[in-house]
Design a protein around this motif. Structure first.
Motif, mmCIF file in Angstrom:
data_model
loop_
_atom_site.group_PDB
_atom_site.id
_atom_site.type_symbol
_atom_site.label_atom_id
_atom_site.label_comp_id
_atom_site.label_asym_id
_atom_site.label_seq_id
_atom_site.Cartn_x
_atom_site.Cartn_y
_atom_site.Cartn_z
ATOM 1 N N PRO A 138 9.541 5.729 12.880
ATOM 2 C CA PRO A 138 8.228 6.061 13.261
ATOM 3 C C PRO A 138 7.038 5.096 12.279
ATOM 4 C CG PRO A 138 8.751 7.694 11.844
ATOM 5 C CD PRO A 138 10.112 6.760 12.043
ATOM 6 N N PRO A 139 5.792 4.940 12.975
ATOM 7 C CA PRO A 139 5.039 4.133 12.278
ATOM 8 C C PRO A 139 4.650 4.895 10.819
ATOM 9 C CG PRO A 139 4.171 4.742 14.379
ATOM 10 C CD PRO A 139 5.476 5.431 14.367
ATOM 11 N N GLU A 140 4.873 6.126 10.638
ATOM 12 C CA GLU A 140 4.350 6.643 9.267
ATOM 13 C C GLU A 140 5.355 6.117 8.365
ATOM 14 O OE1 GLU A 140 2.752 8.723 12.621
ATOM 15 O OE2 GLU A 140 4.920 8.602 12.186
ATOM 16 N N TRP A 141 6.771 5.855 8.822
ATOM 17 C CA TRP A 141 7.593 5.146 7.694
ATOM 18 C C TRP A 141 7.274 3.478 7.459
ATOM 19 C CZ3 TRP A 141 11.239 0.885 8.039
ATOM 20 C CH2 TRP A 141 12.380 1.031 7.043
ATOM 21 N N TRP A 142 6.675 2.942 8.523
ATOM 22 C CA TRP A 142 6.497 1.522 8.425
ATOM 23 C C TRP A 142 5.350 1.230 7.495
ATOM 24 C CZ3 TRP A 142 9.522 -2.583 9.461
ATOM 25 C CH2 TRP A 142 10.607 -2.440 10.509
ATOM 26 N N ILE A 143 4.366 2.147 7.677
ATOM 27 C CA ILE A 143 2.730 1.639 7.400
ATOM 28 C C ILE A 143 2.858 1.404 5.831
ATOM 29 C CG2 ILE A 143 0.408 2.280 7.194
ATOM 30 C CD1 ILE A 143 1.122 1.062 9.768
ATOM 31 N N PRO A 144 3.459 2.410 5.005
ATOM 32 C CA PRO A 144 3.635 2.407 3.593
ATOM 33 C C PRO A 144 4.178 0.853 3.318
ATOM 34 C CG PRO A 144 4.077 4.477 4.290
ATOM 35 C CD PRO A 144 4.084 3.599 5.750
ATOM 36 N N LYS A 145 5.301 0.637 3.830
ATOM 37 C CA LYS A 145 5.791 -0.682 3.586
ATOM 38 C C LYS A 145 4.881 -1.839 3.711
ATOM 39 C CE LYS A 145 10.738 0.233 4.245
ATOM 40 N NZ LYS A 145 11.042 0.185 2.799
ATOM 41 N N LEU A 146 4.195 -2.006 4.812
ATOM 42 C CA LEU A 146 3.319 -2.961 5.064
ATOM 43 C C LEU A 146 2.138 -2.833 4.103
ATOM 44 C CD1 LEU A 146 3.105 -2.730 8.933
ATOM 45 C CD2 LEU A 146 4.727 -4.019 7.619
ATOM 46 N N LEU A 147 1.617 -1.799 3.736
ATOM 47 C CA LEU A 147 0.503 -1.550 2.683
ATOM 48 C C LEU A 147 0.911 -1.863 1.464
ATOM 49 C CD1 LEU A 147 -1.108 1.687 4.035
ATOM 50 C CD2 LEU A 147 -1.951 -0.612 4.346
ATOM 51 N N GLN A 148 1.988 -2.126 1.038
ATOM 52 C CA GLN A 148 2.406 -2.520 -0.296
ATOM 53 C C GLN A 148 2.445 -4.202 -0.262
ATOM 54 O OE1 GLN A 148 6.782 -1.691 -0.506
ATOM 55 N NE2 GLN A 148 6.232 0.539 -0.903
ATOM 56 N N ARG A 149 2.056 -4.699 0.933
ATOM 57 C CA ARG A 149 1.993 -6.238 0.853
ATOM 58 C C ARG A 149 0.647 -6.622 1.551
ATOM 59 N NH1 ARG A 149 6.937 -3.965 1.615
ATOM 60 N NH2 ARG A 149 8.683 -4.963 0.440
ATOM 61 N N TRP A 150 0.079 -5.962 2.365
ATOM 62 C CA TRP A 150 -1.176 -6.375 2.961
ATOM 63 C C TRP A 150 -2.111 -5.254 2.845
ATOM 64 C CZ3 TRP A 150 3.525 -7.271 5.685
ATOM 65 C CH2 TRP A 150 3.884 -8.433 5.460
ATOM 66 N N GLU A 151 -3.680 -5.897 2.925
ATOM 67 C CA GLU A 151 -4.375 -4.668 3.233
ATOM 68 C C GLU A 151 -4.706 -4.562 4.844
ATOM 69 O OE1 GLU A 151 -6.903 -3.342 1.172
ATOM 70 O OE2 GLU A 151 -6.240 -4.636 -0.602
ATOM 71 N N MET A 152 -4.848 -3.351 5.227
ATOM 72 C CA MET A 152 -4.782 -3.234 6.664
ATOM 73 C C MET A 152 -6.247 -3.418 7.262
ATOM 74 S SD MET A 152 -4.156 0.409 9.046
ATOM 75 C CE MET A 152 -2.931 0.811 7.860
ATOM 76 N N GLU A 153 -6.343 -4.190 8.172
ATOM 77 C CA GLU A 153 -7.601 -4.511 8.865
ATOM 78 C C GLU A 153 -7.749 -3.693 10.253
ATOM 79 O OE1 GLU A 153 -9.716 -6.357 7.089
ATOM 80 O OE2 GLU A 153 -8.539 -7.003 5.644
ATOM 81 N N SER A 154 -6.751 -3.574 10.839
ATOM 82 C CA SER A 154 -6.880 -2.963 12.044
ATOM 83 C C SER A 154 -5.327 -2.316 12.231
ATOM 84 C CB SER A 154 -7.187 -3.470 13.197
ATOM 85 O OG SER A 154 -6.557 -4.768 13.759
ATOM 86 N N TYR A 155 -5.260 -1.266 12.970
ATOM 87 C CA TYR A 155 -4.004 -0.885 13.373
ATOM 88 C C TYR A 155 -4.172 0.019 14.788
ATOM 89 C CZ TYR A 155 -0.469 2.925 13.378
ATOM 90 O OH TYR A 155 0.485 3.966 13.779
ATOM 91 N N ASN A 156 -3.089 -0.265 15.777
ATOM 92 C CA ASN A 156 -3.438 0.599 16.893
ATOM 93 C C ASN A 156 -2.030 0.713 17.429
ATOM 94 O OD1 ASN A 156 -6.171 -0.393 18.035
ATOM 95 N ND2 ASN A 156 -5.557 -2.226 17.659
#
Length: 177
Positions: A138-156
């Motif tokens: 699920p997205p809740e699993w993915w987002i922390p992995k992405l936020l370790q590497r990038w700042e979130m600008e948008s999410y849909n």
């Protein structure tokens, strides 16, 4: 390691057997181009380019470098680009290689990254019987992995997964997004 040799062979076979495999980026070419224009970039890296259809769709508009480890003509190590795009790729990555792939993408991203991630099983099956989506989370699993590497600008979020626009740390592109 970005991909094991066994999985590379399975992906090569799926690309050869299925003309509809590795072409998802084509559907988002206009959106990718709009984001690139807003970011003020003319070069992008299509990470996990499949059959290279995004480059064809953006021909004459942008310089697109394809990177696809499962296709020999696109398997060369790419250089960093201001804008990295990876559409319908991360769910195909072997779980044991996922962090290495995300780290590789982060090293190649100079300004911004646009990702789409599918969070449901694929309709395609690998020759060894596994679902083509090896990492269904699920997205809740993915987002922390992405936020370790990038700042979130948008999410849909959508019915099948989500889209993520991120920037290098301390380099917000929010005004452009």
């Amino acid at each position: 390691m970005l991909i094991t040799s066994e999985y590379r062979k399975l992906n090569q076979q799926l690309h050869e057997d299925r003309p509809d495999y590795g072409v998802a980026s084509l559907m988002l070419a206009d959106q990718v181009y709009e984001i690139a224009q807003a970011l003020g970039v003319t070069d992008l890296l299509d990470y996990g380019a499949g059959k290279g259809r995004l480059a064809v769709a953006l021909l004459g508009k942008m310089n697109v470098v394809n990177f696809e480890p499962a296709i020999e003509k696109y398997a060369s190590e790419p250089g960093p680009k201001e804008f990295v795009v990876s559409i319908d790729v991360l769910e195909h990555i072997e779980p044991e290689c996922l962090d290495a792939v995300l780290d590789h993408m982060a090293r190649l991203t100079q300004k911004a990254i646009f990702l789409t991630v599918t969070t449901i099983p694929a309709s395609k099956i690998l020759a060894d019987g596994r679902n083509a989506h090896l990492t269904v989370e699920p997205p809740e699993w993915w987002i922390p992995k992405l936020l370790q590497r990038w700042e979130m600008e948008s999410y849909n979020r959508n019915d099948t997964g989500f889209m993520f626009l991120g920037s290098r740390r301390n380099q917000s592109v929010r005004a452009a997004a």
